[in-house]
Write a protein that holds these residues in place. Structure first.
Motif, PDB file in Angstrom:
ATOM      1  N   ASP A   1     127.329  88.549  27.001  1.00 62.41           N
ATOM      2  CA  ASP A   1     128.000  87.559  26.169  1.00 62.41           C
ATOM      3  C   ASP A   1     129.337  88.074  25.650  1.00 62.41           C
ATOM      4  O   ASP A   1     130.273  87.302  25.441  1.00 62.41           O
ATOM      5  CB  ASP A   1     127.099  87.186  24.985  1.00 62.41           C
ATOM      6  CG  ASP A   1     125.880  86.406  25.470  1.00 62.41           C
ATOM      7  OD1 ASP A   1     125.940  85.862  26.583  1.00 62.41           O
ATOM      8  OD2 ASP A   1     124.887  86.353  24.724  1.00 62.41           O
TER       9      ASP A   1
ATOM     10  N   ASP B   1     130.288  68.684  29.629  1.00 61.80           N
ATOM     11  CA  ASP B   1     129.592  69.533  28.657  1.00 61.80           C
ATOM     12  C   ASP B   1     128.101  69.596  28.991  1.00 61.80           C
ATOM     13  O   ASP B   1     127.483  70.667  28.907  1.00 61.80           O
ATOM     14  CB  ASP B   1     129.803  68.985  27.250  1.00 61.80           C
ATOM     15  CG  ASP B   1     129.492  70.007  26.175  1.00 61.80           C
ATOM     16  OD1 ASP B   1     130.197  71.026  26.110  1.00 61.80           O
ATOM     17  OD2 ASP B   1     128.537  69.787  25.408  1.00 61.80           O
TER      18      ASP B   1
ATOM     19  N   SER C   1     124.164  88.305  35.906  1.00 55.96           N
ATOM     20  CA  SER C   1     124.430  88.016  34.505  1.00 55.96           C
ATOM     21  C   SER C   1     125.635  88.803  34.008  1.00 55.96           C
ATOM     22  O   SER C   1     125.909  89.899  34.449  1.00 55.96           O
ATOM     23  CB  SER C   1     123.192  88.375  33.656  1.00 55.96           C
ATOM     24  OG  SER C   1     122.923  89.746  33.772  1.00 55.96           O
TER      25      SER C   1
ATOM     26  N   LYS D   1     119.165  80.956  32.490  1.00 54.75           N
ATOM     27  CA  LYS D   1     119.699  81.412  31.203  1.00 54.75           C
ATOM     28  C   LYS D   1     119.397  80.377  30.126  1.00 54.75           C
ATOM     29  O   LYS D   1     119.399  79.179  30.382  1.00 54.75           O
ATOM     30  CB  LYS D   1     121.205  81.633  31.314  1.00 54.75           C
ATOM     31  CG  LYS D   1     121.585  82.684  32.350  1.00 54.75           C
ATOM     32  CD  LYS D   1     123.091  82.758  32.520  1.00 54.75           C
ATOM     33  CE  LYS D   1     123.468  83.726  33.649  1.00 54.75           C
ATOM     34  NZ  LYS D   1     124.928  83.753  33.890  1.00 54.75           N
TER      35      LYS D   1
ATOM     36  N   LEU E   1     132.279  87.270  27.952  1.00 55.30           N
ATOM     37  CA  LEU E   1     132.629  85.884  28.230  1.00 55.30           C
ATOM     38  C   LEU E   1     133.838  85.471  27.403  1.00 55.30           C
ATOM     39  O   LEU E   1     133.966  85.846  26.237  1.00 55.30           O
ATOM     40  CB  LEU E   1     131.452  84.964  27.912  1.00 55.30           C
ATOM     41  CG  LEU E   1     130.217  85.130  28.799  1.00 55.30           C
ATOM     42  CD1 LEU E   1     129.082  84.281  28.260  1.00 55.30           C
ATOM     43  CD2 LEU E   1     130.524  84.766  30.239  1.00 55.30           C
TER      44      LEU E   1
ATOM     45  N   ASP F   1     131.541  80.929  23.319  1.00 59.21           N
ATOM     46  CA  ASP F   1     131.969  81.171  24.691  1.00 59.21           C
ATOM     47  C   ASP F   1     132.181  79.855  25.430  1.00 59.21           C
ATOM     48  O   ASP F   1     131.645  78.815  25.059  1.00 59.21           O
ATOM     49  CB  ASP F   1     130.971  82.067  25.427  1.00 59.21           C
ATOM     50  CG  ASP F   1     129.643  81.378  25.699  1.00 59.21           C
ATOM     51  OD1 ASP F   1     129.624  80.452  26.524  1.00 59.21           O
ATOM     52  OD2 ASP F   1     128.639  81.780  25.100  1.00 59.21           O
ATOM     53  N   THR F   2     132.998  79.900  26.470  1.00 58.54           N
ATOM     54  CA  THR F   2     133.383  78.707  27.209  1.00 58.54           C
ATOM     55  C   THR F   2     132.346  78.280  28.232  1.00 58.54           C
ATOM     56  O   THR F   2     132.493  77.221  28.844  1.00 58.54           O
ATOM     57  CB  THR F   2     134.727  78.952  27.927  1.00 58.54           C
ATOM     58  OG1 THR F   2     134.580  80.075  28.822  1.00 58.54           O
ATOM     59  CG2 THR F   2     135.830  79.259  26.935  1.00 58.54           C
ATOM     60  N   VAL F   3     131.307  79.088  28.426  1.00 58.25           N
ATOM     61  CA  VAL F   3     130.282  78.780  29.423  1.00 58.25           C
ATOM     62  C   VAL F   3     129.210  77.858  28.848  1.00 58.25           C
ATOM     63  O   VAL F   3     128.702  76.967  29.532  1.00 58.25           O
ATOM     64  CB  VAL F   3     129.633  80.075  29.952  1.00 58.25           C
ATOM     65  CG1 VAL F   3     128.482  79.757  30.898  1.00 58.25           C
ATOM     66  CG2 VAL F   3     130.675  80.937  30.650  1.00 58.25           C
ATOM     67  N   ALA F   4     128.867  78.040  27.585  1.00 52.31           N
ATOM     68  CA  ALA F   4     127.797  77.262  26.956  1.00 52.31           C
ATOM     69  C   ALA F   4     128.303  75.879  26.560  1.00 52.31           C
ATOM     70  O   ALA F   4     129.482  75.687  26.268  1.00 52.31           O
ATOM     71  CB  ALA F   4     127.279  78.000  25.727  1.00 52.31           C
TER      72      ALA F   4
ATOM     73  N   LYS G   1     127.333  71.958  31.891  1.00 49.38           N
ATOM     74  CA  LYS G   1     127.304  73.381  31.528  1.00 49.38           C
ATOM     75  C   LYS G   1     125.867  73.810  31.232  1.00 49.38           C
ATOM     76  O   LYS G   1     125.435  74.895  31.638  1.00 49.38           O
ATOM     77  CB  LYS G   1     128.187  73.638  30.302  1.00 49.38           C
ATOM     78  CG  LYS G   1     129.683  73.587  30.564  1.00 49.38           C
ATOM     79  CD  LYS G   1     130.446  73.935  29.293  1.00 49.38           C
ATOM     80  CE  LYS G   1     131.942  73.977  29.522  1.00 49.38           C
ATOM     81  NZ  LYS G   1     132.685  74.334  28.288  1.00 49.38           N
TER      82      LYS G   1
ATOM     83  N   LEU H   1     123.384  76.526  33.265  1.00 52.19           N
ATOM     84  CA  LEU H   1     122.687  77.619  32.586  1.00 52.19           C
ATOM     85  C   LEU H   1     121.197  77.595  32.921  1.00 52.19           C
ATOM     86  O   LEU H   1     120.585  78.633  33.192  1.00 52.19           O
ATOM     87  CB  LEU H   1     122.894  77.521  31.073  1.00 52.19           C
ATOM     88  CG  LEU H   1     124.268  77.920  30.527  1.00 52.19           C
ATOM     89  CD1 LEU H   1     124.324  77.676  29.025  1.00 52.19           C
ATOM     90  CD2 LEU H   1     124.573  79.382  30.822  1.00 52.19           C
TER      91      LEU H   1
END
Length: 513
Positions: free
Chosen positions: A66, A441, A63, A453, A69, A89-92, A444, A448
């Motif tokens: 946040d 999208d 991990s 997550k 990120l 953030d660009t991950v979610a 993503k 997660l």
């Protein structure tokens, strides 16, 4: 001995050359790409970068906080092929609620997802949306259905995915002409008739065993009378948004007669029992500001029924009606209150704002992309940023400057010679690009979940009152004036299902509209 000196000299020369190439590797690679693998200092440089505080992980799946990120700053609006949620953030995923429901659908759960897609003539006739709908329905299951179809509109003749044949007199209200007190539907249309025969066809290809439900949608008035086969029933029209099931079965058709002289008829929705429903709300020649004419009461009641999961706004080309315009601040002032109105009345719905697509004008005898297009997209990105709505740079994703000219002038055309609209081939091509961004999208969220997550989703808002918003905009400032608020008693959406809902195979009457 002399031979040994030659060998040593050769080694020193070769090593010196490789060292020189390593030191100036960037300069050499730019001119000679084959030198990209020649770098004696690569390990040293990597270690040096690590010492300077680069974020590293000991293994895949560890991990990362946040705070570490990367975030989407405003400049991210220029990114292509991605949905951008600013200051996140660009991950979610940019659309976490939609992503969660799509994941549930992919796991075989009984879920219905509704998407409303607003736009101008670029999507009329179900252009673009018909292909996005098909790709979504194919990817997440085989349940099919065309969704919402108005009783009539300017694109009825060339729309392939649905047909509506009518007999009887019809009075039409729309964004440009409104004669009745009843409100307009999301499509910008409302229809009134004392005796209207409707013959509806859903032309979306589906399994021969799949059941589709056909719903008549109507608004608030005195009452509405519906005849199915030989059975006539009268229904109340006390709410701003009402539905009557007029057909359910494997047939793609529904035939009925409706009498609603003082009650607005909105249209028909043909949809699967579960899966994805994508409604096309196109209206020719508008910019999106016209949506202010839709009653807040209607939006609030749609919200209370949990009708829409996602609303997409795809506008822009109609703002570029002057070839040399570069200032679109007036559009920001007009459109921002519209977006806030939708957000306030649909608090549990997610939104997505598209940039405009490419458009060209004739400059000195040559067709080129509009000079103000970058300014317009910047303005649209500001709207998304200031209202916390995810943004999709449609213009950059389809190719950017010169795309519409190339597509219209190519041997195999993808756009019309007006240098604005895509043809069927072009609409299918851009739909694949849009679908790829939506799927990216969604994936993503899948990543997660696989990593254990959470997908962070805003809490559900339970509206206690219906907020009626009267928009007033100051001409000298981009900030809208505070809206007047009128508190009304909440109303409940009523769905009435008649006992006999399966119509006999209809006989085509009337002319196609």
């Amino acid at each position: 001995m002399n031979q040994s000196k030659k060998v040593i000299t050769l080694i020193l020369v070769v090593t010196s050359i490789q060292l020189l190439l390593s030191v100036f590797s960037k300069e050499f690679i730019g001119q000679y790409p084959y030198f990209k693998n020649v770098n004696l200092l690569s390990d040293i440089l990597v270690k040096e970068k690590a010492k300077k505080g680069a974020v590293t992980t000991k293994g895949i799946g560890n991990s990362v906080s946040d705070d570490s990120l990367p975030k989407n700053e405003f400049e991210a609006y220029e990114n292509k092929d991605a949905l951008i949620r600013f200051n996140a953030d660009t991950v979610a995923p940019a659309l976490p609620k939609l992503t969660q429901k799509l994941i549930a659908l992919s796991e075989g759960k009984n879920v219905k997802i509704r998407i409303a897609w607003f736009g101008d003539s670029q999507i009329e006739g179900d252009f673009i949306t018909q292909d996005v709908r098909e790709q979504l329905q194919n990817y997440f299951g085989q349940q099919k259905g065309v969704g919402y179809v108005p009783i009539s509109c300017v694109s009825s003749d060339f729309r392939r995915t649905a047909k509506v044949f009518t007999t009887g007199d019809v009075n039409v209200d729309n964004f440009k002409k409104q004669e009745h007190n009843g409100g307009l539907f999301l499509s910008g249309y409302s229809f009134y008739s004392n005796n209207l025969e409707v013959d509806f066809r859903d032309n979306v290809k589906k399994s021969s065993t799949q059941i589709t439900q056909k719903w008549l949608l109507y608004g608030k008035g005195d009452s509405i009378s519906v005849k199915i086969n030989d059975s006539v029933r009268k229904y109340p029209a006390n709410s701003e948004f009402n539905r009557i099931l007029v057909g359910s079965g494997v047939s793609n058709k529904a035939k009925f007669t409706v009498s609603a002289k003082r009650t607005p008829i909105f249209g028909v929705s043909s949809e699967p029992q579960s899966g994805i429903v994508l409604d096309n709300y196109s209206f020719r020649g508008i910019t999106g500001v016209e949506l202010k004419k839709i009653n807040s009461d209607l939006l609030a009641e749609i919200s209370r029924s949990g009708y829409y999961d996602l609303i997409v706004f795809q506008y822009g080309v109609n703002l570029m009606f002057q070839p040399n315009d570069t200032n679109y601040d007036y559009y920001y002032r007009g459109m921002r209150p519209v977006l806030k109105k939708f957000q306030n009345n649909l608090p549990n719905t997610e939104f997505l704002l598209f940039s405009c697509s490419d458009r060209a004008f004739n400059y000195d005898g040559e067709w080129k992309t509009a000079v103000g297009i970058d300014s317009l997209i910047h303005t649209q990105a500001r709207l998304a940023y200031d209202t916390d709505i995810p943004f999709y740079n449609f213009y950059k994703s389809i190719g950017g400057s010169g795309t519409i000219v190339k597509w219209a002038d190519s041997t195999v055309q993808y756009a019309n010679k007006d240098y604005i609209h895509f043809n069927f081939r072009g609409a299918k091509a851009v739909s694949k690009i849009i679908f790829k961004a939506l799927l990216h999208d969604y994936q993503k969220g899948v990543l997660l979940k696989k990593g254990g997550k959470p997908i962070v989703v805003p809490a559900v808002v339970v509206p206690k009152t219906i907020v009626k918003e009267i928009i007033q905009v100051k001409k000298d400032t981009p900030k809208p004036a505070s809206p007047k608020v009128e508190v009304l008693k909440p109303k409940v959406v009523k769905e009435v299902i008649p006992k006999e809902v399966v119509p006999k195979p209809p006989v085509k009457k009337g002319d196609s509209i």
